[in-house]
Motif scaffolding. Structure first.
Motif, PDB file in Angstrom:
ATOM      1  N   GLY A 174      38.200  33.483  49.152  1.00 32.06           N
ATOM      2  CA  GLY A 174      38.782  32.695  50.232  1.00 32.06           C
ATOM      3  C   GLY A 174      39.953  31.832  49.813  1.00 32.06           C
ATOM      4  N   LEU A 175      39.673  30.801  49.032  1.00 28.09           N
ATOM      5  CA  LEU A 175      40.706  29.817  48.723  1.00 28.09           C
ATOM      6  C   LEU A 175      41.824  30.379  47.849  1.00 28.09           C
ATOM      7  CD1 LEU A 175      41.712  26.919  48.997  1.00 28.09           C
ATOM      8  CD2 LEU A 175      40.426  26.361  46.923  1.00 28.09           C
ATOM      9  N   TYR A 176      41.478  31.048  46.750  1.00 33.79           N
ATOM     10  CA  TYR A 176      42.517  31.530  45.837  1.00 33.79           C
ATOM     11  C   TYR A 176      43.474  32.521  46.514  1.00 33.79           C
ATOM     12  CZ  TYR A 176      39.948  29.316  41.982  1.00 33.79           C
ATOM     13  OH  TYR A 176      39.328  28.407  41.155  1.00 33.79           O
ATOM     14  N   PRO A 177      42.955  33.496  47.277  1.00 38.59           N
ATOM     15  CA  PRO A 177      43.893  34.378  48.000  1.00 38.59           C
ATOM     16  C   PRO A 177      44.762  33.625  49.007  1.00 38.59           C
ATOM     17  CG  PRO A 177      41.722  35.387  47.894  1.00 38.59           C
ATOM     18  CD  PRO A 177      41.554  33.986  47.398  1.00 38.59           C
ATOM     19  N   ALA A 178      44.185  32.597  49.651  1.00 39.31           N
ATOM     20  CA  ALA A 178      44.967  31.815  50.615  1.00 39.31           C
ATOM     21  C   ALA A 178      46.078  31.037  49.915  1.00 39.31           C
ATOM     22  CB  ALA A 178      44.048  30.864  51.376  1.00 39.31           C
ATOM     23  N   ILE A 179      45.777  30.516  48.719  1.00 39.34           N
ATOM     24  CA  ILE A 179      46.801  29.803  47.936  1.00 39.34           C
ATOM     25  C   ILE A 179      47.902  30.788  47.520  1.00 39.34           C
ATOM     26  CG2 ILE A 179      47.273  28.618  45.758  1.00 39.34           C
ATOM     27  CD1 ILE A 179      44.455  27.408  45.939  1.00 39.34           C
ATOM     28  N   ALA A 180      47.477  31.945  47.017  1.00 38.42           N
ATOM     29  CA  ALA A 180      48.455  32.947  46.574  1.00 38.42           C
ATOM     30  C   ALA A 180      49.339  33.401  47.731  1.00 38.42           C
ATOM     31  CB  ALA A 180      47.728  34.135  45.956  1.00 38.42           C
TER      32      ALA A 180
END
Length: 203
Positions: free
Chosen positions: A189-195
């Motif tokens: 969730g979070l890491y792909p959204a940051i990327a």
């Protein structure tokens, strides 16, 4: 004048009414059981994450922030200026929230990575307890705003805490995490959204 036939009908109709009233709790229970069963089925068979509650705010501008600072924290208030122009994680927490305590080391690691500007809404808490919480566990936040009556949390569509919102530099809500971050929610969730926000590939 009441006849014998009328007297015979009264117990029968009264018994029917009592029977129907007795059925109501059973019907309600059956509906609840079906709803719970569907959630459990979806989670087991389809791998549905019951904590992944969608937010109507995703893709829209973040609600206005104008919360007073946490007195004694030596941190600025949580205002629009605290997140403007920065990729920001807005975390909603309270000292009385046990999952918030479990999540806190994750937030500290995120803060240490320098990927995000992390700020907080301190929800329905006391300043003394919030300060004690941060004193014990450390402070990952660049700004904290207090929300003693929960009005800001309502604006943000908070279901229960902890909750976190990834907000783009232009103020758009990109991602919402319901409940504490886990290795799975970070990875998927979070890491792909940051990327994605930074225009990078996750593959």
């Amino acid at each position: 004048m009441t006849t014998d036939a009328d007297n015979k009908d009264q117990p029968k109709s009264g018994g029917t009414a009592r029977y129907l009233l007795a059925l109501i709790p059973l019907i309600v229970f059956a509906c609840i059981a079906l709803a719970v069963g569907k959630v459990m089925y979806d989670q087991e068979v389809h791998g549905t994450d019951i904590s992944a509650i969608p937010s109507a705010l995703i893709g829209t501008k973040a609600p206005k922030l104008a919360l007073p600072p946490l007195a004694g924290s030596n941190l600025p208030a949580l205002t629009d200026d605290a997140i403007r122009g920065k990729l920001t994680l807005v975390n909603v927490f309270a000292s009385w929230c046990i999952p918030c305590r479990d999540e806190h080391p994750v937030l500290k690691e995120l803060a240490k990575s320098g990927q995000l500007n992390i700020v907080a809404i301190n929800y329905k808490d006391t300043s003394e307890n919030a300060l004690r919480f941060l004193g014990e566990l450390g402070n990952p936040y660049n700004a904290i705003g207090i929300d003693p009556n929960g009005s800001a949390a309502i604006d943000w569509g908070v279901y229960g805490i902890p909750e976190s919102y990834l907000v783009s530099p232009d103020g758009t809500i990109l991602y919402k995490q319901v409940g504490p971050f886990t290795p799975t929610s970070l990875k998927e969730g979070l890491y792909p959204a940051i990327a994605k926000a930074r225009g990078k590939s996750t593959t």
